[in-house]
Write a protein that holds these residues in place. Sequence first.
Motif, mmCIF file in Angstrom:
data_model
loop_
_atom_site.group_PDB
_atom_site.id
_atom_site.type_symbol
_atom_site.label_atom_id
_atom_site.label_comp_id
_atom_site.label_asym_id
_atom_site.label_seq_id
_atom_site.Cartn_x
_atom_site.Cartn_y
_atom_site.Cartn_z
ATOM 1 N N TYR A 79 0.978 -1.143 -0.012
ATOM 2 C CA TYR A 79 0.073 -0.087 0.116
ATOM 3 C C TYR A 79 0.812 1.286 -0.116
ATOM 4 N N LEU A 80 1.967 1.299 0.846
ATOM 5 C CA LEU A 80 2.911 2.457 0.951
ATOM 6 C C LEU A 80 3.403 2.541 -0.501
ATOM 7 N N GLU A 81 3.872 1.571 -1.141
ATOM 8 C CA GLU A 81 4.494 1.794 -2.450
ATOM 9 C C GLU A 81 3.785 2.235 -3.416
ATOM 10 N N ILE B 40 -2.240 4.889 2.644
ATOM 11 C CA ILE B 40 -1.845 4.710 3.901
ATOM 12 C C ILE B 40 -3.112 3.941 4.317
ATOM 13 N N TYR B 41 -2.809 2.538 4.811
ATOM 14 C CA TYR B 41 -3.912 1.756 5.312
ATOM 15 C C TYR B 41 -3.818 1.562 7.018
ATOM 16 N N ALA B 42 -4.663 1.267 7.501
ATOM 17 C CA ALA B 42 -4.738 0.773 9.078
ATOM 18 C C ALA B 42 -5.518 -0.539 9.072
ATOM 19 N N THR B 43 -5.484 -1.287 10.172
ATOM 20 C CA THR B 43 -6.236 -2.499 10.239
ATOM 21 C C THR B 43 -7.501 -2.007 11.262
ATOM 22 N N PRO C 109 -8.579 2.166 4.286
ATOM 23 C CA PRO C 109 -7.771 3.216 4.261
ATOM 24 C C PRO C 109 -7.947 4.325 4.912
ATOM 25 N N LEU C 110 -6.819 4.989 5.019
ATOM 26 C CA LEU C 110 -6.898 6.377 5.775
ATOM 27 C C LEU C 110 -6.760 7.552 5.122
ATOM 28 N N SER C 111 -7.263 8.690 5.249
ATOM 29 C CA SER C 111 -7.107 9.898 4.554
ATOM 30 C C SER C 111 -5.782 10.246 4.689
ATOM 31 N N GLY C 112 -4.822 10.224 5.922
ATOM 32 C CA GLY C 112 -3.548 10.731 6.190
ATOM 33 C C GLY C 112 -3.702 12.059 6.544
#
Length: 140
Positions: free
Chosen positions: A23-25, A29-32, A60-63
């Motif tokens: 996901y970073l690549e 940005i993802y959370a669990t 997914p997170l907004s960041g």
Amino acid sequence: MGFEKFGLVSYVSQTKLSKFTQYLEEGRIYATKCLKCGCLQFPPRANCSKCLSDSWEWVPLSGDCKLVTYTKVDAAPAAFKAEAPYLLGLAEFSEGPKVFAWIDRMIPESAVKSGVGLKLKPFKLSNGNFCYTLTAPQSV
Ligand SMILES: [Zn+2]
């Protein structure tokens, strides 16, 4: 692809959370999210820190986040010596979880203040691995 592509120093190559580096690549940005109690975890965790459940999904997170506090590191650990001095920040995502991360060098130190709005952004390290940094919202 495994977890060996995360950060300057990676301690494990395979975890249930390896997709995080993918996901970073991809610039995301993802959370669990715990499927038992709904708790959001960042960095992602294979077991919920509140109820210890091992049932979770990627979210997914907004960041978007707000700086809670920060510190300047002059005497860095061996693996991060070349990066010193640098700023580390603790920020709270608009979705709730907190993140501990580098603060982008493009932000002047005088502008780094508790309460300022920031954006967590994935980036590629000089070693080819991926990590994330707290950036100014408009730099994203
Ligand atoms: Zn839970």
